[in-house]
Write a protein that holds these residues in place. Structure first.
Motif, PDB file in Angstrom:
ATOM      1  N   LEU A   1       5.239  12.090   1.794  1.00 54.22           N
ATOM      2  CA  LEU A   1       6.312  13.073   1.905  1.00 54.22           C
ATOM      3  C   LEU A   1       7.616  12.453   1.413  1.00 54.22           C
ATOM      4  O   LEU A   1       7.812  11.230   1.471  1.00 54.22           O
ATOM      5  CB  LEU A   1       6.448  13.523   3.353  1.00 54.22           C
ATOM      6  N   ALA A   2       8.519  13.298   0.954  1.00 52.50           N
ATOM      7  CA  ALA A   2       9.726  12.810   0.267  1.00 52.50           C
ATOM      8  C   ALA A   2      10.625  11.958   1.158  1.00 52.50           C
ATOM      9  O   ALA A   2      11.320  11.062   0.668  1.00 52.50           O
ATOM     10  CB  ALA A   2      10.507  13.998  -0.277  1.00 52.50           C
ATOM     11  N   HIS A   3      10.621  12.195   2.464  1.00 51.24           N
ATOM     12  CA  HIS A   3      11.571  11.515   3.340  1.00 51.24           C
ATOM     13  C   HIS A   3      11.120  10.125   3.780  1.00 51.24           C
ATOM     14  O   HIS A   3      11.874   9.407   4.438  1.00 51.24           O
ATOM     15  CB  HIS A   3      11.776  12.349   4.611  1.00 51.24           C
ATOM     16  N   VAL A   4       9.919   9.691   3.448  1.00 48.67           N
ATOM     17  CA  VAL A   4       9.333   8.484   4.039  1.00 48.67           C
ATOM     18  C   VAL A   4      10.067   7.228   3.585  1.00 48.67           C
ATOM     19  O   VAL A   4      10.250   6.979   2.388  1.00 48.67           O
ATOM     20  CB  VAL A   4       7.840   8.376   3.684  1.00 48.67           C
ATOM     21  N   ASP A   5      10.486   6.419   4.552  1.00 50.97           N
ATOM     22  CA  ASP A   5      11.064   5.087   4.317  1.00 50.97           C
ATOM     23  C   ASP A   5       9.896   4.102   4.391  1.00 50.97           C
ATOM     24  O   ASP A   5       9.403   3.791   5.483  1.00 50.97           O
ATOM     25  CB  ASP A   5      12.114   4.784   5.385  1.00 50.97           C
ATOM     26  N   VAL A   6       9.442   3.601   3.246  1.00 51.83           N
ATOM     27  CA  VAL A   6       8.209   2.806   3.230  1.00 51.83           C
ATOM     28  C   VAL A   6       8.370   1.475   3.960  1.00 51.83           C
ATOM     29  O   VAL A   6       7.435   1.009   4.636  1.00 51.83           O
ATOM     30  CB  VAL A   6       7.703   2.576   1.789  1.00 51.83           C
ATOM     31  N   ALA A   7       9.543   0.853   3.854  1.00 49.00           N
ATOM     32  CA  ALA A   7       9.734  -0.432   4.533  1.00 49.00           C
ATOM     33  C   ALA A   7       9.701  -0.259   6.046  1.00 49.00           C
ATOM     34  O   ALA A   7       9.051  -1.031   6.766  1.00 49.00           O
ATOM     35  CB  ALA A   7      11.060  -1.065   4.101  1.00 49.00           C
ATOM     36  N   ALA A   8      10.393   0.758   6.542  1.00 48.68           N
ATOM     37  CA  ALA A   8      10.405   1.010   7.986  1.00 48.68           C
ATOM     38  C   ALA A   8       9.014   1.409   8.473  1.00 48.68           C
ATOM     39  O   ALA A   8       8.588   1.009   9.570  1.00 48.68           O
ATOM     40  CB  ALA A   8      11.415   2.105   8.321  1.00 48.68           C
ATOM     41  N   THR A   9       8.287   2.169   7.671  1.00 45.95           N
ATOM     42  CA  THR A   9       6.948   2.600   8.067  1.00 45.95           C
ATOM     43  C   THR A   9       5.979   1.429   8.104  1.00 45.95           C
ATOM     44  O   THR A   9       5.125   1.339   8.996  1.00 45.95           O
ATOM     45  CB  THR A   9       6.432   3.677   7.099  1.00 45.95           C
ATOM     46  N   ALA A  10       6.107   0.506   7.150  1.00 46.96           N
ATOM     47  CA  ALA A  10       5.253  -0.689   7.140  1.00 46.96           C
ATOM     48  C   ALA A  10       5.448  -1.495   8.418  1.00 46.96           C
ATOM     49  O   ALA A  10       4.478  -1.958   9.032  1.00 46.96           O
ATOM     50  CB  ALA A  10       5.566  -1.547   5.917  1.00 46.96           C
ATOM     51  N   GLU A  11       6.697  -1.654   8.841  1.00 49.41           N
ATOM     52  CA  GLU A  11       6.974  -2.382  10.080  1.00 49.41           C
ATOM     53  C   GLU A  11       6.501  -1.606  11.307  1.00 49.41           C
ATOM     54  O   GLU A  11       6.033  -2.201  12.285  1.00 49.41           O
ATOM     55  CB  GLU A  11       8.469  -2.677  10.187  1.00 49.41           C
ATOM     56  N   LEU A  12       6.614  -0.295  11.261  1.00 48.00           N
ATOM     57  CA  LEU A  12       6.164   0.537  12.384  1.00 48.00           C
ATOM     58  C   LEU A  12       4.681   0.347  12.649  1.00 48.00           C
ATOM     59  O   LEU A  12       4.257   0.208  13.802  1.00 48.00           O
ATOM     60  CB  LEU A  12       6.457   2.011  12.086  1.00 48.00           C
ATOM     61  N   PHE A  13       3.876   0.317  11.588  1.00 50.92           N
ATOM     62  CA  PHE A  13       2.440   0.129  11.769  1.00 50.92           C
ATOM     63  C   PHE A  13       2.145  -1.207  12.446  1.00 50.92           C
ATOM     64  O   PHE A  13       1.324  -1.279  13.369  1.00 50.92           O
ATOM     65  CB  PHE A  13       1.721   0.194  10.421  1.00 50.92           C
ATOM     66  N   VAL A  14       2.800  -2.266  11.993  1.00 55.54           N
ATOM     67  CA  VAL A  14       2.532  -3.598  12.541  1.00 55.54           C
ATOM     68  C   VAL A  14       2.993  -3.683  13.994  1.00 55.54           C
ATOM     69  O   VAL A  14       2.262  -4.169  14.868  1.00 55.54           O
ATOM     70  CB  VAL A  14       3.213  -4.679  11.692  1.00 55.54           C
ATOM     71  N   GLY A  15       4.211  -3.220  14.270  1.00 61.51           N
ATOM     72  CA  GLY A  15       4.720  -3.276  15.632  1.00 61.51           C
ATOM     73  C   GLY A  15       3.925  -2.418  16.595  1.00 61.51           C
ATOM     74  O   GLY A  15       3.644  -2.835  17.734  1.00 61.51           O
ATOM     75  N   SER A  16       3.528  -1.233  16.158  1.00 62.28           N
ATOM     76  CA  SER A  16       2.744  -0.350  17.018  1.00 62.28           C
ATOM     77  C   SER A  16       1.377  -0.954  17.305  1.00 62.28           C
ATOM     78  O   SER A  16       0.882  -0.885  18.438  1.00 62.28           O
ATOM     79  CB  SER A  16       2.584   1.024  16.354  1.00 62.28           C
TER      80      SER A  16
ATOM     81  N   ILE B   1       0.836  -1.211   0.000  1.00 62.26           N
ATOM     82  CA  ILE B   1       0.000   0.000   0.000  1.00 62.26           C
ATOM     83  C   ILE B   1       0.864   1.252   0.000  1.00 62.26           C
ATOM     84  O   ILE B   1       0.634   2.198  -0.767  1.00 62.26           O
ATOM     85  CB  ILE B   1      -0.934   0.004   1.222  1.00 62.26           C
ATOM     86  N   LEU B   2       1.882   1.267   0.844  1.00 62.95           N
ATOM     87  CA  LEU B   2       2.750   2.440   0.941  1.00 62.95           C
ATOM     88  C   LEU B   2       3.528   2.672  -0.354  1.00 62.95           C
ATOM     89  O   LEU B   2       3.727   3.822  -0.768  1.00 62.95           O
ATOM     90  CB  LEU B   2       3.710   2.276   2.115  1.00 62.95           C
ATOM     91  N   GLN B   3       3.964   1.606  -0.990  1.00 62.14           N
ATOM     92  CA  GLN B   3       4.689   1.760  -2.257  1.00 62.14           C
ATOM     93  C   GLN B   3       3.785   2.372  -3.324  1.00 62.14           C
ATOM     94  O   GLN B   3       4.217   3.258  -4.074  1.00 62.14           O
ATOM     95  CB  GLN B   3       5.234   0.408  -2.716  1.00 62.14           C
ATOM     96  N   GLU B   4       2.548   1.908  -3.391  1.00 56.35           N
ATOM     97  CA  GLU B   4       1.609   2.474  -4.357  1.00 56.35           C
ATOM     98  C   GLU B   4       1.274   3.918  -4.000  1.00 56.35           C
ATOM     99  O   GLU B   4       1.158   4.783  -4.883  1.00 56.35           O
ATOM    100  CB  GLU B   4       0.330   1.634  -4.412  1.00 56.35           C
ATOM    101  N   ALA B   5       1.122   4.194  -2.700  1.00 55.96           N
ATOM    102  CA  ALA B   5       0.881   5.571  -2.268  1.00 55.96           C
ATOM    103  C   ALA B   5       2.038   6.477  -2.688  1.00 55.96           C
ATOM    104  O   ALA B   5       1.831   7.622  -3.109  1.00 55.96           O
ATOM    105  CB  ALA B   5       0.678   5.630  -0.756  1.00 55.96           C
ATOM    106  N   GLY B   6       3.247   5.956  -2.593  1.00 54.21           N
ATOM    107  CA  GLY B   6       4.416   6.713  -3.035  1.00 54.21           C
ATOM    108  C   GLY B   6       4.390   6.988  -4.519  1.00 54.21           C
ATOM    109  O   GLY B   6       4.697   8.103  -4.976  1.00 54.21           O
ATOM    110  N   ARG B   7       4.017   5.972  -5.301  1.00 55.10           N
ATOM    111  CA  ARG B   7       3.944   6.164  -6.753  1.00 55.10           C
ATOM    112  C   ARG B   7       2.877   7.200  -7.123  1.00 55.10           C
ATOM    113  O   ARG B   7       3.008   7.903  -8.132  1.00 55.10           O
ATOM    114  CB  ARG B   7       3.657   4.831  -7.446  1.00 55.10           C
ATOM    115  N   ARG B   8       1.839   7.307  -6.319  1.00 52.87           N
ATOM    116  CA  ARG B   8       0.779   8.278  -6.587  1.00 52.87           C
ATOM    117  C   ARG B   8       1.105   9.672  -6.055  1.00 52.87           C
ATOM    118  O   ARG B   8       0.312  10.596  -6.205  1.00 52.87           O
ATOM    119  CB  ARG B   8      -0.535   7.812  -5.952  1.00 52.87           C
ATOM    120  N   GLY B   9       2.245   9.804  -5.386  1.00 56.81           N
ATOM    121  CA  GLY B   9       2.634  11.103  -4.856  1.00 56.81           C
ATOM    122  C   GLY B   9       1.945  11.481  -3.566  1.00 56.81           C
ATOM    123  O   GLY B   9       1.861  12.669  -3.233  1.00 56.81           O
ATOM    124  N   GLU B  10       1.471  10.493  -2.804  1.00 57.25           N
ATOM    125  CA  GLU B  10       0.748  10.776  -1.556  1.00 57.25           C
ATOM    126  C   GLU B  10       1.679  10.934  -0.354  1.00 57.25           C
ATOM    127  O   GLU B  10       1.249  11.423   0.689  1.00 57.25           O
ATOM    128  CB  GLU B  10      -0.254   9.659  -1.264  1.00 57.25           C
TER     129      GLU B  10
END
Length: 235
Positions: A141-156, A130-139
């Protein structure tokens, strides 16, 4: 057909009984005899549908993903999909014993023989897509690490659900996840997208109710039911 329907109902009855016992006792302490007693049937009847408690446990672990599919509709704003997956799971943990048991098994350190990491990997991979597709759509911010963010959601989510279980029996989990989303989304979404996201705690319950209404309408041959989940840009 009637025999097949009866078999499906019996299998579900066994799964729900197993979920009840796994949630209460944990994996190691649970026996097939206890599951059979909770289901009100013989051990032989349980073994007719499942090879043993390990197959039952893995089937219940899969329930985290399988049961949410109908409630998660594609959205015009892609980030809404990651919001919806968290809020729907939070609501299902509050209302669905099989989902509660699946999480109990995922976090059960005494269940060494189970592949408890599969649920975490599956949710992380789904969030990453989802995050990768959101990135491709320009949704994003430029600094977002999608892999780290995906893990953050699950761990949180894992930490918050455990806290909610202990303090409120999952009753406040949707609200806790909503708070998490209100904190995380501003750090990853561009402002125009952020303004379109629906982060309300009650959204998960609404999406599930709409999915159930669609299923009922489809069974009756009625037109599809429109609602919150079918209007992706509604905020």
């Amino acid at each position: 057909m009637a025999k097949q329907d009866r078999s499906v109902r019996t299998r579900r009855r066994v799964l729900e009984a197993a979920a009840e016992v796994f949630e209460r006792e944990g994996y190691r302490a649970t026996t097939v005899s206890e599951i059979a007693a909770a289901a009100g049937m013989t051990k032989g009847a349980v073994y007719f549908h499942f090879s043993g408690k390990e197959e039952l446990a893995h089937t219940i672990l899969d329930e985290q993903q399988r049961g949410a599919v109908d409630a998660l509709l594609p959205q015009n704003v892609k980030l809404q999909e990651i919001v919806d997956s968290g809020l729907v799971l939070a609501e299902r943990l509050h209302t669905d014993r099989l989902v509660r048991a699946s999480v109990r098994l995922s976090l059960d350190q005494q269940a060494a023989e189970l592949d408890r990491s599969s649920a975490f990997r599956t949710w992380t991979e789904a969030n990453l897509a989802i995050l990768q597709e959101a990135g491709r759509r320009g949704e994003l911010l430029a600094h977002v690490d999608v892999a780290a963010t995906a893990e953050l959601f699950v761990g949180s989510f894992a930490g918050l659900q455990h806290m909610s279980q202990l303090l409120a029996g999952y009753a406040d989990l949707p609200q806790r996840i909503s708070v998490l989303l209100h904190h995380v989304m501003p750090s990853i979404a561009i402002p125009p997208v952020l303004g379109k996201l629906d982060l309300r705690a009650e959204r998960g319950a609404h999406l599930i109710a709409e999915a159930e209404a669609r299923a009922t309408a489809a069974a009756a041959g009625a037109p599809p039911v429109a609602g919150e989940g079918s209007t992706p840009d509604a905020a």
